[in-house]
Design a protein around this motif. Structure first.
Motif, short mmCIF file in Angstrom:
data_model
loop_
_atom_site.label_atom_id
_atom_site.label_comp_id
_atom_site.label_asym_id
_atom_site.label_seq_id
_atom_site.Cartn_x
_atom_site.Cartn_y
_atom_site.Cartn_z
N ARG A 57 0.87 -1.18 0.00
CA ARG A 57 0.00 0.00 0.00
C ARG A 57 0.90 1.23 0.00
N VAL A 58 0.66 2.13 -0.94
CA VAL A 58 1.41 3.38 -1.03
C VAL A 58 0.45 4.53 -0.76
N HIS A 59 0.84 5.45 0.11
CA HIS A 59 -0.02 6.58 0.40
C HIS A 59 0.79 7.86 0.49
N ASP A 60 0.11 8.97 0.33
CA ASP A 60 0.71 10.29 0.45
C ASP A 60 0.95 10.59 1.93
N ALA A 61 2.17 11.01 2.27
CA ALA A 61 2.49 11.28 3.67
C ALA A 61 1.59 12.34 4.28
N PRO A 64 -2.97 10.52 4.18
CA PRO A 64 -2.97 9.06 4.32
C PRO A 64 -4.18 8.37 3.69
N SER A 65 -5.28 9.10 3.56
CA SER A 65 -6.47 8.48 2.98
C SER A 65 -6.34 8.25 1.48
N GLU A 66 -5.36 8.87 0.85
CA GLU A 66 -5.13 8.67 -0.58
C GLU A 66 -4.08 7.57 -0.74
N PHE A 67 -4.52 6.36 -1.06
CA PHE A 67 -3.58 5.25 -1.17
C PHE A 67 -3.93 4.35 -2.36
N ILE A 68 -2.95 3.58 -2.76
CA ILE A 68 -3.12 2.60 -3.82
C ILE A 68 -2.56 1.28 -3.30
N GLU A 69 -3.29 0.20 -3.52
CA GLU A 69 -2.87 -1.13 -3.10
C GLU A 69 -2.63 -2.02 -4.32
N THR A 77 8.87 -5.23 -10.47
CA THR A 77 8.78 -3.79 -10.22
C THR A 77 7.50 -3.29 -10.87
N ARG A 78 6.69 -2.55 -10.11
CA ARG A 78 5.38 -2.11 -10.58
C ARG A 78 5.21 -0.61 -10.39
N ALA A 79 4.69 0.07 -11.41
CA ALA A 79 4.30 1.47 -11.28
C ALA A 79 2.88 1.50 -10.72
N LEU A 80 2.69 2.22 -9.62
CA LEU A 80 1.40 2.24 -8.95
C LEU A 80 0.76 3.62 -9.02
N GLY A 81 0.02 3.88 -10.08
CA GLY A 81 -0.80 5.08 -10.20
C GLY A 81 -0.04 6.37 -10.10
N ARG A 82 -0.80 7.44 -9.92
CA ARG A 82 -0.21 8.77 -9.78
C ARG A 82 -0.85 9.50 -8.61
N PHE A 83 -0.02 10.30 -7.97
CA PHE A 83 -0.46 11.10 -6.84
C PHE A 83 -0.28 12.57 -7.17
N ASP A 84 -1.14 13.39 -6.57
CA ASP A 84 -1.06 14.82 -6.76
C ASP A 84 0.34 15.32 -6.43
N GLY A 85 0.81 16.30 -7.17
CA GLY A 85 2.18 16.79 -6.98
C GLY A 85 2.35 17.73 -5.83
N GLY A 86 1.24 18.24 -5.26
CA GLY A 86 1.34 19.19 -4.16
C GLY A 86 1.59 18.50 -2.84
N ALA A 88 3.48 17.23 0.65
CA ALA A 88 4.76 16.60 0.98
C ALA A 88 5.34 15.88 -0.23
N PRO A 89 6.65 15.95 -0.42
CA PRO A 89 7.26 15.32 -1.59
C PRO A 89 7.34 13.81 -1.50
N ASP A 90 7.18 13.27 -0.29
CA ASP A 90 7.41 11.84 -0.10
C ASP A 90 6.11 11.04 -0.13
N LEU A 91 6.25 9.80 -0.58
CA LEU A 91 5.19 8.81 -0.47
C LEU A 91 5.64 7.77 0.54
N ARG A 92 4.69 7.10 1.16
CA ARG A 92 5.00 6.10 2.18
C ARG A 92 4.59 4.72 1.69
N LEU A 93 5.37 3.73 2.06
CA LEU A 93 5.15 2.35 1.62
C LEU A 93 4.89 1.44 2.80
N GLY A 94 3.86 0.63 2.71
CA GLY A 94 3.62 -0.45 3.66
C GLY A 94 3.56 -1.75 2.89
N ALA A 95 4.06 -2.83 3.47
CA ALA A 95 4.09 -4.10 2.74
C ALA A 95 3.87 -5.26 3.70
N GLN A 96 3.18 -6.30 3.20
CA GLN A 96 2.98 -7.54 3.92
C GLN A 96 3.40 -8.69 3.00
#
Length: 262
Positions: A57-61, A64-69, A77-86, A88-96
């Protein structure tokens, strides 16, 4: 049946040993990079570092409600969607580890004993053990106190999907919960065997190796959140929300089924 005869010689603890076989940090399973697009958006690129599937799951720092699973295959290696550019510059990753299964597979067969016949051992914590087997990922787990360096054997056939044996410290510092050595084996039904707290540099298998019951995987250690040398063994599955430990049956070295509630 629990190897009491030789315990005094080895000084193995009779009390439960501390053991927290939590999931390894997401960074150990997957690698996240962020690509800035010409239109100002950000695209997440996730690489699976394991030799088995993972669910990420990747979400905007900042949001957090904006995420892609997604479930990502071994080494993919997978490209997972696009996030708004405004923001925080970082995205957060969670993995199981493991592909999500709405109905985790029942463990019908009996698992083989994960230590050599004739070795001294003691079952110090079983299902629901109060010392550390209380959360969903570890409730159905067995802790086998054994001498440092005792071979750890595969309890079921499968494919090695993860090996960590580079950490060196063990003890009761909370930070050590994320510095645990382990071997994780993917079974044919999607469940995973976890062999935790193995000794440093003791792994005898690599990700992608196929193993049969009785194959030597590593050696008993006390690396991570652990108070004494022991093997923490559990069977886990990803239900899409969290990592679950599954109830299982295991044969003792004498061929009789172990009591999972010492």
């Amino acid at each position: 049946m629990r190897g009491r005869g030789l315990l005094a010689l080895l000084g193995l603890l009779a009390a439960p040993v501390l053991s927290a076989a939590i999931t390894a940090p997401s960074t150990a399973m997957a690698e996240l990079s962020v690509e800035r697009r010409a239109d100002g958006t950000r695209q997440a690129l996730v690489r699976n570092r394991l030799a088995g599937p993972i669910h990420v799951r990747v979400h905007d720092a900042a949001r957090p409600s904006e995420f892609i699973e997604a479930t990502i295959g071994p080494g993919e290696t997978r490209a997972l969607g696009r996030f708004d550019g405004g923001g925080a510059p970082d995205l957060r990753l969670g993995a199981q580890p493991g592909a999500p299964q709405l109905l985790p597979p029942g463990q019908r067969g009996v698992y083989a004993f994960p230590l050599p016949a004739g070795s001294a051992w003691r079952l110090t914590q079983g299902f629901g053990g109060r010392a550390s087997h209380r959360d969903a990922a570890n409730f159905h787990a067995l802790d086998f106190a054994a001498a440092q360096g005792t071979p750890v054997l595969a309890a079921r056939a499968g494919t090695v999907m993860q090996v960590v044996d580079t950490f060196t410290e063990g003890g009761t510092d909370e930070a050590l919960k994320e510095r645990m050595n382990l071997v994780r084996v993917l079974h044919a039904d999607g469940s995973m065997g976890l062999y935790a707290h193995i000794a440093t540099d003791s792994a005898r298998v690599q990700p992608g190796d196929g193993v049969q019951p009785g194959a030597v995987l590593a050696a008993v250690g006390s690396v991570g959140w652990s108070s004494a040398p022991h093997l923490h063994f559990s069977v886990q599955a990803n239900d899409g929300r969290e990592l679950l430990s599954l109830p299982f049956r295991m044969s003792g070295p004498d061929g009789r089924e172990l009591d999972a509630t010492p």
